[in-house]
Design a protein around this motif. Structure first.
Motif, PDB file in Angstrom:
ATOM      1  N   UNK A 162      23.652 -19.921   8.338  1.00 36.60           N
ATOM      2  CA  UNK A 162      23.729 -18.314   8.393  1.00 36.60           C
ATOM      3  C   UNK A 162      22.174 -17.957   8.282  1.00 36.60           C
ATOM      4  N   UNK A 163      21.325 -17.408   8.872  1.00 36.54           N
ATOM      5  CA  UNK A 163      20.070 -17.032   8.938  1.00 36.54           C
ATOM      6  C   UNK A 163      19.754 -15.985   7.798  1.00 36.54           C
ATOM      7  N   UNK A 164      20.545 -15.285   7.623  1.00 36.99           N
ATOM      8  CA  UNK A 164      20.638 -14.015   6.474  1.00 36.99           C
ATOM      9  C   UNK A 164      20.408 -14.684   5.162  1.00 36.99           C
ATOM     10  N   UNK A 165      21.366 -15.699   4.848  1.00 43.33           N
ATOM     11  CA  UNK A 165      21.377 -16.583   3.739  1.00 43.33           C
ATOM     12  C   UNK A 165      20.104 -17.381   3.554  1.00 43.33           C
ATOM     13  N   UNK A 166      19.784 -18.055   4.442  1.00 44.51           N
ATOM     14  CA  UNK A 166      18.499 -18.877   4.360  1.00 44.51           C
ATOM     15  C   UNK A 166      17.342 -18.042   4.019  1.00 44.51           C
ATOM     16  N   UNK A 167      17.423 -16.771   4.479  1.00 43.30           N
ATOM     17  CA  UNK A 167      16.161 -16.064   4.204  1.00 43.30           C
ATOM     18  C   UNK A 167      16.380 -15.426   2.655  1.00 43.30           C
ATOM     19  N   UNK A 168      17.614 -15.230   2.390  1.00 45.92           N
ATOM     20  CA  UNK A 168      17.972 -14.767   0.972  1.00 45.92           C
ATOM     21  C   UNK A 168      17.183 -15.755  -0.204  1.00 45.92           C
ATOM     22  N   UNK A 169      17.370 -16.915   0.433  1.00 48.34           N
ATOM     23  CA  UNK A 169      17.141 -18.152  -0.644  1.00 48.34           C
ATOM     24  C   UNK A 169      15.795 -18.696  -0.402  1.00 48.34           C
ATOM     25  N   UNK A 170      14.862 -17.828   0.399  1.00 51.00           N
ATOM     26  CA  UNK A 170      14.027 -18.634   1.187  1.00 51.00           C
ATOM     27  C   UNK A 170      12.900 -19.432   0.227  1.00 51.00           C
ATOM     28  N   UNK A 171      12.778 -18.973  -1.007  1.00 50.02           N
ATOM     29  CA  UNK A 171      11.955 -19.904  -1.878  1.00 50.02           C
ATOM     30  C   UNK A 171      12.470 -21.153  -2.564  1.00 50.02           C
ATOM     31  N   UNK A 172      13.940 -20.813  -2.780  1.00 52.60           N
ATOM     32  CA  UNK A 172      14.584 -21.911  -3.577  1.00 52.60           C
ATOM     33  C   UNK A 172      15.815 -22.458  -2.475  1.00 52.60           C
ATOM     34  N   UNK A 173      15.663 -22.301  -1.221  1.00 55.04           N
ATOM     35  CA  UNK A 173      16.765 -22.813  -0.379  1.00 55.04           C
ATOM     36  C   UNK A 173      17.095 -24.238  -0.405  1.00 55.04           C
ATOM     37  N   UNK A 174      15.951 -25.158  -0.530  1.00 48.81           N
ATOM     38  CA  UNK A 174      16.291 -26.577  -0.663  1.00 48.81           C
ATOM     39  C   UNK A 174      17.177 -26.938  -2.062  1.00 48.81           C
ATOM     40  N   UNK A 175      16.854 -26.271  -3.015  1.00 48.58           N
ATOM     41  CA  UNK A 175      17.592 -26.323  -4.418  1.00 48.58           C
ATOM     42  C   UNK A 175      18.934 -26.004  -4.189  1.00 48.58           C
ATOM     43  N   UNK A 176      19.103 -24.531  -3.670  1.00 46.48           N
ATOM     44  CA  UNK A 176      20.492 -23.996  -3.337  1.00 46.48           C
ATOM     45  C   UNK A 176      21.285 -24.965  -2.333  1.00 46.48           C
ATOM     46  N   UNK A 177      20.886 -25.543  -1.321  1.00 45.08           N
ATOM     47  CA  UNK A 177      21.238 -26.468  -0.406  1.00 45.08           C
ATOM     48  C   UNK A 177      22.127 -27.670  -1.238  1.00 45.08           C
ATOM     49  N   UNK A 178      21.329 -28.395  -2.138  1.00 42.95           N
ATOM     50  CA  UNK A 178      21.665 -29.322  -2.685  1.00 42.95           C
ATOM     51  C   UNK A 178      22.786 -29.113  -3.678  1.00 42.95           C
ATOM     52  N   UNK A 179      22.625 -28.025  -4.411  1.00 45.31           N
ATOM     53  CA  UNK A 179      23.613 -27.571  -5.391  1.00 45.31           C
ATOM     54  C   UNK A 179      24.931 -27.546  -4.525  1.00 45.31           C
ATOM     55  N   UNK A 180      24.875 -26.798  -3.304  1.00 49.67           N
ATOM     56  CA  UNK A 180      26.207 -26.630  -2.729  1.00 49.67           C
ATOM     57  C   UNK A 180      26.638 -27.839  -1.940  1.00 49.67           C
ATOM     58  N   UNK A 181      25.839 -28.826  -1.484  1.00 54.28           N
ATOM     59  CA  UNK A 181      26.481 -30.085  -1.063  1.00 54.28           C
ATOM     60  C   UNK A 181      26.799 -31.009  -2.215  1.00 54.28           C
ATOM     61  N   UNK A 182      26.462 -30.650  -3.563  1.00 55.07           N
ATOM     62  CA  UNK A 182      26.888 -31.618  -4.766  1.00 55.07           C
ATOM     63  C   UNK A 182      28.124 -31.130  -4.990  1.00 55.07           C
ATOM     64  N   UNK A 183      28.401 -29.687  -4.817  1.00 54.38           N
ATOM     65  CA  UNK A 183      29.585 -29.250  -5.306  1.00 54.38           C
ATOM     66  C   UNK A 183      30.816 -29.808  -4.386  1.00 54.38           C
ATOM     67  N   UNK A 184      30.491 -29.540  -2.953  1.00 56.10           N
ATOM     68  CA  UNK A 184      31.399 -30.077  -2.158  1.00 56.10           C
ATOM     69  C   UNK A 184      31.632 -31.574  -2.317  1.00 56.10           C
ATOM     70  N   UNK A 185      30.743 -32.460  -2.497  1.00 51.99           N
ATOM     71  CA  UNK A 185      31.034 -33.739  -2.822  1.00 51.99           C
ATOM     72  C   UNK A 185      32.265 -33.816  -3.854  1.00 51.99           C
ATOM     73  N   UNK A 186      32.019 -32.969  -5.169  1.00 52.24           N
ATOM     74  CA  UNK A 186      32.819 -33.126  -6.149  1.00 52.24           C
ATOM     75  C   UNK A 186      34.390 -32.511  -5.586  1.00 52.24           C
ATOM     76  N   UNK A 187      34.268 -31.525  -4.747  1.00 50.72           N
ATOM     77  CA  UNK A 187      35.494 -31.003  -4.276  1.00 50.72           C
ATOM     78  C   UNK A 187      36.457 -32.063  -3.450  1.00 50.72           C
TER      79      UNK A 187
END
Length: 295
Positions: A162-187
């Motif tokens: 989603x482009x809106x969400x990427x723009x929302x986290x524009x400065x910390x997107x890589x950090x947010x993306x890795x947090x999301x992937x790590x949580x999905x791995x746990x799930x």
């Protein structure tokens, strides 16, 4: 489990585990199987069968020994145990029940008032949100969409597609993306029989090369507090704290509450965002934000 062991073994260097490097040419990245087996105190043939998925009966003691040898943290160690349990399951597997936010959870959510807060399920689907939570994370979506199980927004899908969400986290997107992937791995380790979770991971792998790359690293994360720099289209830049509260008696559900340090511009921006629940409120918030940024 074999993929997880192979990947984590490849990410370790000799110096990481106290072994000497004699400068020999190594055919594989990271540790060799025999080196890891020796560190864990298990036989090489037995460890090889574990990596190849030919042995499914690893004891808790062996798994803990491997976790120590691989220098896993507590979250990663628990994930290894989850993967081992999943590989041992046989027979008919019960699929997880459909998710919804219970009435007591909705009451708790309402108690946060104007604070941004959202309820997330085991797949990171949005099950409910406060008015300001909607305005912060997904103001471009229908506020009632969490009530439609087949249409609910998913935070992983939003972050990667989603482009809106990427723009929302524009400065910390890589950090947010890795947090999301790590949580999905746990799930995925905790709910290996969830077809919707498997479909989500497959979709993201096909549609996002960035997700596919991060997913292949087998990193797991379980964050209770994270700080992100955000840029909201209505109120501008903010530095916000996201805190996670587990929902009692609802396995895998959590409430994410957003706060900002008192007396900062970020706290003022959140107050302005709370006015954006209606079209007139959004306009007032934009005007107030422009006024607040004037020198």
């Amino acid at each position: 489990m074999g993929e997880f062991l192979r990947m984590r073994r490849s990410q370790l260097q000799l110096a990481d585990v106290g072994l000497r490097d004699f400068g020999e040419r190594r055919r594989v990245p990271g540790l060799r199987r025999d080196e890891l087996a020796q560190l864990a105190g298990v036989g090489l043939s037995y460890y090889t069968r574990l990596e190849q998925g030919l042995s499914l009966n690893a004891s808790a003691e062996v798994l803990d020994a491997l976790a120590r040898a691989l220098d896993l943290d507590e979250v990663e160690r628990a994930h290894l145990h989850d993967l081992a349990r999943a590989s041992r399951r046989t027979g008919t597997r019960r699929r997880p029940a459909p998710e919804r936010a219970g009435e007591t959870t909705k009451q708790l959510l309402a108690a946060f008032g104007d604070a941004p807060a959202i309820v997330l399920g085991r797949r990171s689907d949005v099950l409910a949100w406060t008015r300001t939570g909607h305005a912060l994370f997904a103001g471009h979506l229908d506020p009632h969409i969490p009530d439609q199980p087949d249409q609910r927004p998913n935070t992983a899908r939003l972050v990667f597609l989603d482009a809106h969400t990427r723009d929302l986290y524009v400065e910390d997107w890589p950090k947010k993306a890795r947090d999301v992937v790590g949580k999905l791995r746990l799930a995925a380790g905790q709910h290996p029989d969830d077809p919707r979770l498997a479909a989500l991971i497959g979709e993201l792998t096909m549609k996002s090369p960035e997700f596919a790359s991060m997913w292949s690293e087998h990193r797991v994360r379980k964050w209770d507090l994270a700080t992100y720099r955000m840029h909201h289209p209505v109120v501008g830049r903010m530095q916000l704290n996201l805190q996670t509260l587990n929902v009692p008696q609802e396995e895998g559900q959590r409430i994410v509450v957003v706060t900002a340090e008192a007396g900062t511009g970020s706290a003022a921006a959140l107050r302005l965002l709370a006015q954006a629940g209606t079209s007139s409120g959004a306009g007032s918030a934009r005007q107030a934000a422009r006024t607040a940024r004037r020198p």
